[in-house]
Scaffold this motif. Structure first.
Motif, PDB file in Angstrom:
ATOM      1  N   HIS A 119      44.149  64.151  16.445  1.00 10.39           N
ATOM      2  CA  HIS A 119      45.102  65.172  16.030  1.00 10.39           C
ATOM      3  C   HIS A 119      44.638  66.567  16.419  1.00 10.39           C
ATOM      4  N   SER A 120      43.334  66.809  16.402  1.00 13.74           N
ATOM      5  CA  SER A 120      42.841  68.136  16.793  1.00 13.74           C
ATOM      6  C   SER A 120      43.133  68.405  18.263  1.00 13.74           C
ATOM      7  N   ALA A 121      43.040  67.369  19.089  1.00 10.92           N
ATOM      8  CA  ALA A 121      43.388  67.540  20.504  1.00 10.92           C
ATOM      9  C   ALA A 121      44.872  67.841  20.660  1.00 10.92           C
ATOM     10  N   ALA A 122      45.694  67.192  19.828  1.00  6.43           N
ATOM     11  CA  ALA A 122      47.147  67.408  19.912  1.00  6.43           C
ATOM     12  C   ALA A 122      47.553  68.809  19.464  1.00  6.43           C
ATOM     13  N   LEU A 123      46.739  69.451  18.631  1.00  6.07           N
ATOM     14  CA  LEU A 123      47.049  70.822  18.208  1.00  6.07           C
ATOM     15  C   LEU A 123      47.234  71.746  19.406  1.00  6.07           C
ATOM     16  N   LEU A 124      46.518  71.452  20.476  1.00  7.97           N
ATOM     17  CA  LEU A 124      46.451  72.391  21.593  1.00  7.97           C
ATOM     18  C   LEU A 124      47.681  72.338  22.494  1.00  7.97           C
ATOM     19  N   ILE A 125      48.648  71.461  22.183  1.00  7.16           N
ATOM     20  CA  ILE A 125      49.901  71.504  22.937  1.00  7.16           C
ATOM     21  C   ILE A 125      50.898  72.449  22.275  1.00  7.16           C
ATOM     22  N   ALA A 126      50.577  72.938  21.077  1.00  5.01           N
ATOM     23  CA  ALA A 126      51.493  73.830  20.358  1.00  5.01           C
ATOM     24  C   ALA A 126      51.443  75.240  20.956  1.00  5.01           C
ATOM     25  N   PRO A 127      52.540  76.010  20.855  1.00  7.50           N
ATOM     26  CA  PRO A 127      52.514  77.403  21.309  1.00  7.50           C
ATOM     27  C   PRO A 127      51.454  78.197  20.564  1.00  7.50           C
ATOM     28  N   GLU A 128      50.768  79.090  21.258  1.00 15.74           N
ATOM     29  CA  GLU A 128      49.708  79.881  20.644  1.00 15.74           C
ATOM     30  C   GLU A 128      50.229  81.124  19.931  1.00 15.74           C
ATOM     31  N   GLY A 129      51.503  81.413  20.064  1.00 13.48           N
ATOM     32  CA  GLY A 129      52.028  82.614  19.425  1.00 13.48           C
ATOM     33  C   GLY A 129      53.530  82.701  19.573  1.00 13.48           C
ATOM     34  N   GLN A 457      43.215  74.209 -10.459  1.00 13.60           N
ATOM     35  CA  GLN A 457      41.777  74.233 -10.219  1.00 13.60           C
ATOM     36  C   GLN A 457      41.330  73.179  -9.207  1.00 13.60           C
ATOM     37  N   SER A 458      42.282  72.552  -8.538  1.00 13.96           N
ATOM     38  CA  SER A 458      41.946  71.606  -7.473  1.00 13.96           C
ATOM     39  C   SER A 458      41.832  72.278  -6.119  1.00 13.96           C
ATOM     40  N   GLY A 459      42.011  73.572  -6.064  1.00 10.68           N
ATOM     41  CA  GLY A 459      41.885  74.276  -4.791  1.00 10.68           C
ATOM     42  C   GLY A 459      42.441  75.668  -4.883  1.00 10.68           C
ATOM     43  N   ASN A 460      42.377  76.375  -3.773  1.00  9.91           N
ATOM     44  CA  ASN A 460      42.853  77.765  -3.752  1.00  9.91           C
ATOM     45  C   ASN A 460      44.083  77.929  -2.871  1.00  9.91           C
ATOM     46  N   GLY A 461      44.812  76.830  -2.671  1.00  7.66           N
ATOM     47  CA  GLY A 461      46.032  76.908  -1.881  1.00  7.66           C
ATOM     48  C   GLY A 461      45.829  76.624  -0.408  1.00  7.66           C
ATOM     49  N   SER A 462      44.582  76.460   0.015  1.00  2.00           N
ATOM     50  CA  SER A 462      44.332  76.128   1.415  1.00  2.00           C
ATOM     51  C   SER A 462      44.791  74.697   1.681  1.00  2.00           C
ATOM     52  N   ARG A 463      45.097  74.412   2.933  1.00  2.00           N
ATOM     53  CA  ARG A 463      45.573  73.087   3.316  1.00  2.00           C
ATOM     54  C   ARG A 463      44.885  72.638   4.593  1.00  2.00           C
ATOM     55  N   PHE A 464      44.469  71.372   4.619  1.00  2.00           N
ATOM     56  CA  PHE A 464      43.869  70.770   5.803  1.00  2.00           C
ATOM     57  C   PHE A 464      44.860  69.799   6.412  1.00  2.00           C
ATOM     58  N   GLY A 465      44.940  69.779   7.742  1.00  2.00           N
ATOM     59  CA  GLY A 465      45.777  68.805   8.426  1.00  2.00           C
ATOM     60  C   GLY A 465      47.054  69.394   8.960  1.00  2.00           C
ATOM     61  N   SER A 466      47.707  68.616   9.833  1.00  2.00           N
ATOM     62  CA  SER A 466      49.008  68.984  10.373  1.00  2.00           C
ATOM     63  C   SER A 466      48.952  70.352  11.054  1.00  2.00           C
ATOM     64  N   THR A 467      50.092  71.030  11.115  1.00  2.00           N
ATOM     65  CA  THR A 467      50.129  72.357  11.733  1.00  2.00           C
ATOM     66  C   THR A 467      49.471  73.408  10.849  1.00  2.00           C
ATOM     67  N   THR A 468      49.155  73.068   9.593  1.00  2.00           N
ATOM     68  CA  THR A 468      48.470  74.031   8.737  1.00  2.00           C
ATOM     69  C   THR A 468      47.067  74.338   9.255  1.00  2.00           C
ATOM     70  N   ASN A 469      46.535  73.505  10.145  1.00  2.00           N
ATOM     71  CA  ASN A 469      45.232  73.806  10.739  1.00  2.00           C
ATOM     72  C   ASN A 469      45.255  75.108  11.531  1.00  2.00           C
ATOM     73  N   TRP A 470      46.394  75.420  12.147  1.00  2.00           N
ATOM     74  CA  TRP A 470      46.501  76.699  12.845  1.00  2.00           C
ATOM     75  C   TRP A 470      46.324  77.862  11.870  1.00  2.00           C
ATOM     76  N   GLU A 471      46.891  77.745  10.675  1.00  2.00           N
ATOM     77  CA  GLU A 471      46.764  78.807   9.686  1.00  2.00           C
ATOM     78  C   GLU A 471      45.333  78.919   9.163  1.00  2.00           C
TER      79      GLU A 471
END
Length: 490
Positions: A119-129, A457-471
């Motif tokens: 999935h990390s490799a697939a991230l790089l086909i997304a537009p950068e901006g 208290q399970s987190g601070n709103g951050s998200r791992f995975g999917s397109t949220t990795n760009w954020e």
């Protein structure tokens, strides 16, 4: 450990540290097998004072890595995934021995690790901006995502390889350098193995480093000026300290913390299926999972029947060293301190009025699957994250009461609802305060393509995975360009 010559041969990493090259360490950490206490190997112990030099090397490497074409970075990520697959048999055995997991747990962890890389490799086909509007039509205005620079990753012992790769893979793929600090109980599959495979896959020296040690090494990683993001997976107590230090040093921080995930069983549920899912949710990997089913909230109309089925399933689960028999379902608790904590919570809960339906005993490091009934807010098992194979069962009078109990916690990671009516389940799901809700399933689920994270208290709103990795792993840069130089009245 398997001493046969291979990509992961211990002589490569034993008593060493990795910062792009393997260096002999001045101290070591002994890694013990939870089931037997046997020493599996020695990894190098890091000096907190060394973090500055490691970070400087990482930043020098990161500049060139960020300029590497995206397809080349993606190719390296895919190559790493292939190497994990090629070493499948050895890695499954290593995960089982170092984490105390059964074979199915090890297979799931390895599959998830490979999935994160793909999935990390697939991230790089997304537009950068994106192109932005600008009042001056002669100017080009656009925003683009750029790497943060250096990312620090601090990981736990329960799924050390997968929970490292969940941050490491997207961070590296998107052009960052990474320093990983695995838990000192699982630094082989959680650190050394990853370093060795990344090295073989072609990640440039310095882009990925591993440091080993305790809280002092972790705090040095956080406070090192070069790190711009810290991702931490672990307990809420330690997460607060990570967040405090990160905020003090103006670092971005991603926290994935504890849980007390509610598992609701309504009066129209298929009780055999519900108890099967509930047993899996509470007992998988000895309950040592942040998403474990922390409270079984059962409609009173079906409470007795559910307890009978759940306790029967608990008693049928075989306990022992997973390497000795394929039918072992419950392996060892990670260490003696955690075993004592699990037992203390169970004993104190019974003393406070809970009923011990089954279990509540242990032999060596192996704690028997335990079911508690009559669990209420006065019982420790109602509120505490146990991290052991314990299923606390709470009676609910109706749907509203079930939701009230489900939300009666500081945590908000995962949840599940068992019902014969999908419409009923969907209505109730909207009322649960949790980052994840599963209807007619159990509470433990994680895929590379989903936005994983919790509330409260399970987190601070951050998200791992999917397109949220760009954020999470990049930052915005605004840029304008004009064909003619701008002129001003000054």
């Amino acid at each position: 450990m398997n001493n046969a010559a291979s990509l992961l041969a211990p002589e490569t990493w034993s008593e060493k540290l990795f910062d792009g090259t393997w260096r002999q360490a001045t101290g070591t950490i002994a890694v013990h097998e939870p089931a037997t206490g046997e020493v599996l190997g020695l990894v190098g112990l890091s000096d907190p004072a060394s973090l500055g030099a490691i970070a400087e090397r990482a930043m020098r490497a990161q500049a060139a890595w960020a300029d590497t074409p995206a397809e080349e970075r993606a190719t390296i990520m895919r190559r790493a995934a292939d190497l994990f697959e090629q070493e499948r048999d050895q890695l499954i055995g290593m995960i089982m021995r170092e984490t105390g997991g059964v074979r199915g747990k090890a297979e799931t962890e390895l599959a998830g690790t490979i999935g994160e890389l793909i999935h990390s490799a697939a991230l790089l086909i997304a537009p950068e901006g994106q192109i932005l509007a600008h009042p001056d039509r002669s100017k080009l205005s656009f925003a683009r995502r750029v790497p943060l620079g250096l990312v620090g990753v601090i990981t736990p012992w329960n799924f050390p390889m997968l929970l490292a790769m969940r941050s490491v893979a997207p961070a590296v793929a998107l052009g960052n350098a990474v320093i990983l600090k695995p838990d000192p109980q699982t630094p082989i599959v959680g650190g050394a193995v990853i370093a060795r495979i990344f090295e073989e896959a072609g990640v440039p020296p310095g882009v990925f480093s591993v440091v080993n040690g305790g809280a002092d090494v972790g705090e040095a990683l956080i406070t090192t000026p070069e790190t711009r993001l810290i991702t931490f997976t672990g307990s809420t107590t330690v997460g607060r300290r990570v967040g405090e230090l990160s905020g003090l040093h103006l670092k971005k921080v991603g926290l994935e913390l504890g849980g007390k995930s509610p598992f609701i069983v309504l009066d129209d549920a298929d009780l055999e299926a519900a108890a099967s899912a509930g047993a899996w949710g509470s007992f998988l990997h000895q309950g040592q999972i942040c998403m474990a089913s922390g409270r079984h909230i059962v409609h009173r109309k079906v409470l007795d029947d559910y307890l009978e089925i759940l306790s029967r399933k608990a008693r049928q689960l075989k306990v022992g060293n997973p390497l000795l028999s394929t039918d072992i379902a419950i392996g060892p608790i990670i260490n003696a301190k955690q075993l004592a904590r699990v037992d203390e919570i169970v004993r104190n809960s019974v003393a406070a009025g809970a009923n011990l339906v089954t279990g509540g005993t242990f032999e060596g490091p192996f704690y028997h699957p335990t079911v508690l009934s009559n669990v209420n807010p006065q019982v420790p098992a109602y509120h505490l994250e146990i991290f052991g194979p314990v299923a606390p069962v709470v009676a609910a009078e109706d749907e509203d009461d079930a939701i009230r109990i489900a939300n009666d916690t500081e945590y908000g990671l995962s949840s599940a609802i068992q019902t014969g009516s999908l419409e009923r389940g969907l209505k109730l799901a909207r009322r649960i305060k949790a980052g994840m809700v599963h209807i007619n399933d159990q509470t433990i689920s994680d895929l590379p393509g989903i936005p994983f994270g919790g509330m409260g208290q399970s987190g601070n709103g951050s998200r791992f995975g999917s397109t949220t990795n760009w954020e999470e792993f990049t930052q915005w840069q605004w840029m304008t360009a004009g064909g003619e130089p701008a002129r001003y009245p000054f």
